[in-house]
Design an enzyme around this catalytic site. Structure first.
Site, PDB file in Angstrom:
ATOM      1  N   ASP A  39      35.926  46.853 -43.621  1.00  0.00           N
ATOM      2  CA  ASP A  39      36.958  47.779 -44.081  1.00  0.00           C
ATOM      3  C   ASP A  39      38.271  47.491 -43.366  1.00  0.00           C
ATOM      4  OD1 ASP A  39      35.201  49.062 -45.761  1.00  0.00           O
ATOM      5  OD2 ASP A  39      34.742  50.684 -44.355  1.00  0.00           O
ATOM      6  N   TYR A  67      27.642  46.040 -34.335  1.00  0.00           N
ATOM      7  CA  TYR A  67      28.931  46.731 -34.256  1.00  0.00           C
ATOM      8  C   TYR A  67      29.011  47.590 -33.007  1.00  0.00           C
ATOM      9  CZ  TYR A  67      28.992  45.893 -39.352  1.00  0.00           C
ATOM     10  OH  TYR A  67      28.953  45.323 -40.606  1.00  0.00           O
ATOM     11  N   ASP A  81      35.318  58.396 -42.458  1.00  0.00           N
ATOM     12  CA  ASP A  81      36.043  57.851 -41.310  1.00  0.00           C
ATOM     13  C   ASP A  81      37.393  58.548 -41.211  1.00  0.00           C
ATOM     14  OD1 ASP A  81      37.932  56.546 -43.025  1.00  0.00           O
ATOM     15  OD2 ASP A  81      36.635  54.802 -43.181  1.00  0.00           O
ATOM     16  N   ARG A 173      29.856  53.993 -41.118  1.00  0.00           N
ATOM     17  CA  ARG A 173      30.493  55.318 -41.218  1.00  0.00           C
ATOM     18  C   ARG A 173      29.522  56.345 -41.775  1.00  0.00           C
ATOM     19  NH1 ARG A 173      33.380  54.751 -46.583  1.00  0.00           N
ATOM     20  NH2 ARG A 173      33.129  52.555 -47.102  1.00  0.00           N
TER      21      ARG A 173
END
Length: 291
Positions: A39, A67, A81, A173
């Site tokens: 993203d 991540y 988010d 997310r």
């Protein structure tokens, strides 16, 4: 023509497509693809495949990812988010112990409902296109796997840094949203950095500024990793000119050896294909020779 793999440390506010477009210009090559979309708000490892190496993207995209994500409790947004519209606020009184106990429940195979702001298609329409029109549709849950999930640190009352190792298709997310929901106060992701993808790590990644500087100095192609290096986990074998002709014609050929997957090279050391040997017959999984 430029061919190979380059690992980019994607900057914030760039789409993965923006990075691909930039590298097309730098390498003067139309065939450029990436493994695993990030993203715009996310940063970190974005493996990019240039030229003939784009044929390896399908293999790289299947690999697991890692991540470091920031989870902010007490806030729920429509995008899951902090780029989205805030839907609710709630007080937060979660201890570190409660957070650790909760994230334990998300390890292993879990079911995720894809967020409305995603590229998942339902009846031919991308969800984010429907979301931008104010529409919400029912989405079937999907199985994903969380291999590792740990609390790295707490920042203030509401923010928690998590490390997540997961399978392809996992929405971090959504994971943050689901953890917040289980804790009863809601949650949203406020930062995301990918530290590993397709077997590549952050210490192998370069910034776009570094790549541009190399291009300005006429050495951009020297930054490209050879595509066969991506398949280094498989044994290699070298074939003769007769087998090379078969490979170039897409035909199988007889070869003595143990069944399995191999990197196949020509007598001059050129990487020709990823092949599979089955009962003495070598077949092409994917070819990489220059046409």
């Amino acid at each position: 023509m430029a061919t190979g793999i380059i690992v980019i440390d994607k900057p914030a506010d760039w789409t993965s497509h923006d990075v691909v477009a930039k590298l097309r210009g730098i390498f003067h090559e139309k065939r450029v693809g990436h493994a695993g979309t990030l993203d715009p708000m996310a940063t970190g490892v974005l493996p990019v495949f240039v030229g003939r190496a784009t044929r390896a993207v399908e293999f790289a995209a299947e690999a697991g990812k890692e991540y470091v994500a920031g989870l902010r409790l007490g806030v729920v947004t429509d995008t899951q988010d902090v780029t989205g519209t805030i839907l609710s606020h709630a007080p937060v009184s979660v201890t570190d112990g409660q957070m650790r106990d909760t994230i334990e429940k998300f390890k292993g195979e879990i079911q995720q409902i894809p967020p409305m702001y995603s590229a998942v298609k339902i009846k031919g329409k991308k969800l984010y296109e429907l979301a931008r029109k104010g529409r919400e549709v029912e989405r079937a849950p999907r199985a994903v796997t969380i291999y590792e999930l740990e609390l790295l640190e707490r920042v203030g009352q509401t923010d928690f840094m998590l490390r997540v190792a997961c399978s392809k298709g996992t929405y971090i997310r959504t994971l943050c949203y689901d953890i917040g929901r289980m804790l009863g106060c809601g949650g949203t992701m406020y930062t995301l950095r990918r530290t590993r993808a397709a077997g590549f790590c952050l210490n192998q990644a370069m910034t776009l500024e570094q790549v541009q500087q190399a291009a300005d100095e006429g050495r951009a192609e020297s930054l490209l990793l050879p595509v066969d290096a991506y398949f280094a986990r498989y044994p290699s074998l070298t074939v003769g000119e007769g087998e090379v002709r078969s490979i170039r014609n897409g035909a199988a050929f007889v070869w003595a050896g143990q069944d399995g997957t191999y990197r196949v090279y020509g007598p001059d050391g050129t990487f020709l294909m990823l092949g599979r040997l089955v009962c003495g017959e070598m077949i092409t999984i994917k070819s990489f020779f220059t046409v």
